[in-house]
Design a protein around this motif. Sequence first.
Motif, PDB file in Angstrom:
ATOM      1  N   UNK A  53       0.867  -1.364  -0.032  1.00  0.00           N
ATOM      2  CA  UNK A  53      -0.050   0.021  -0.090  1.00  0.00           C
ATOM      3  C   UNK A  53       0.748   1.326   0.004  1.00  0.00           C
ATOM      4  N   UNK A  54       2.143   1.096   0.409  1.00  0.00           N
ATOM      5  CA  UNK A  54       2.773   2.591   0.319  1.00  0.00           C
ATOM      6  C   UNK A  54       2.928   2.899  -1.011  1.00  0.00           C
ATOM      7  N   UNK A  55       3.056   1.955  -2.085  1.00  0.00           N
ATOM      8  CA  UNK A  55       3.144   2.348  -3.430  1.00  0.00           C
ATOM      9  C   UNK A  55       1.905   3.083  -3.914  1.00  0.00           C
ATOM     10  N   UNK A  56       0.775   2.813  -3.090  1.00  0.00           N
ATOM     11  CA  UNK A  56      -0.525   3.574  -3.703  1.00  0.00           C
ATOM     12  C   UNK A  56      -0.203   5.225  -3.261  1.00  0.00           C
ATOM     13  N   UNK A  57       0.534   5.375  -2.300  1.00  0.00           N
ATOM     14  CA  UNK A  57       0.683   6.875  -2.044  1.00  0.00           C
ATOM     15  C   UNK A  57       2.127   7.336  -2.893  1.00  0.00           C
ATOM     16  N   UNK A  58       3.032   6.607  -2.940  1.00  0.00           N
ATOM     17  CA  UNK A  58       4.191   7.072  -3.811  1.00  0.00           C
ATOM     18  C   UNK A  58       4.091   7.283  -5.255  1.00  0.00           C
TER      19      UNK A  58
ATOM     20  N   UNK B  17       1.402  10.082  -6.384  1.00  0.00           N
ATOM     21  CA  UNK B  17       1.775  11.422  -5.957  1.00  0.00           C
ATOM     22  C   UNK B  17       3.150  11.737  -6.680  1.00  0.00           C
ATOM     23  N   UNK B  18       3.978  10.838  -6.577  1.00  0.00           N
ATOM     24  CA  UNK B  18       5.027  11.243  -7.729  1.00  0.00           C
ATOM     25  C   UNK B  18       4.786  11.648  -9.100  1.00  0.00           C
ATOM     26  N   UNK B  19       3.778  10.620  -9.710  1.00  0.00           N
ATOM     27  CA  UNK B  19       3.250  10.799 -11.254  1.00  0.00           C
ATOM     28  C   UNK B  19       2.800  12.385 -11.199  1.00  0.00           C
ATOM     29  N   UNK B  20       1.925  12.398 -10.295  1.00  0.00           N
ATOM     30  CA  UNK B  20       1.346  13.698 -10.359  1.00  0.00           C
ATOM     31  C   UNK B  20       2.326  14.972  -9.943  1.00  0.00           C
ATOM     32  N   UNK B  21       3.321  14.811  -9.291  1.00  0.00           N
ATOM     33  CA  UNK B  21       4.354  15.942  -9.181  1.00  0.00           C
ATOM     34  C   UNK B  21       5.012  16.209 -10.465  1.00  0.00           C
ATOM     35  N   UNK B  22       5.295  15.097 -11.064  1.00  0.00           N
ATOM     36  CA  UNK B  22       6.173  15.331 -12.404  1.00  0.00           C
ATOM     37  C   UNK B  22       5.272  16.290 -13.560  1.00  0.00           C
ATOM     38  N   UNK B  23       3.931  15.439 -13.313  1.00  0.00           N
ATOM     39  CA  UNK B  23       3.161  16.289 -14.335  1.00  0.00           C
ATOM     40  C   UNK B  23       3.010  17.835 -13.670  1.00  0.00           C
TER      41      UNK B  23
END
Length: 190
Positions: A49-54, A57-63
């Motif tokens: 489940x930690x991947x569900x956050x990481x 959120x990282x994908x959105x931050x890159x965009x």
Amino acid sequence: MNKNKINLRFSVITLIILSAAMSRLLPHPPNFAPIGGMALFGAAYFSKKYWAFIIPIVSMWVSDLILNNVIYGQYFDHFVWFYSGSLFTYGAFALIVVLGMFTLKKVRVPNLAVSALGASVIFFIVSNFGVWLTSGMYPPTFSGLMTCYTAGIPFFHNTILGDLVYTGVLFGAFELCVRKIPQLRVAPFQ
């Protein structure tokens, strides 16, 4: 073989989320975005489940980096790592992941619809609170907060539509992948 299943499933889920995040770069109506769908999708399908956050959120931050520094770069006089209020956007995102962890233990259409609507409400409440608190556009009073929420209402229908559509697209795309690649079906170690 089991490790390959894990890597394949993880890779497909990550690719779908990254694709959704990059869809934010395409022209779209205000607030019609994949944010809720990405968070719910990650919550439902990542076995760790930690991947569900990481990952989302990282994908959105890159965009966000591309949006703020390339597409909307003319509105800033410096490189933008995080925009004003981004903490609230990412905080809402994390709360939506938590919502999905509870509501999507079984992925079914009614659960998806309720979760997508819940995601819209969470995003509306948290992001508008962030605008009120950080933008300086509204007085730091209860009346100012209510004015901010009222100003956000015209955008709320697009948030709902975006969350419903993207949730359907992301979960539907994964189910199509599962039909083509049955090894994706079972989440290892769940």
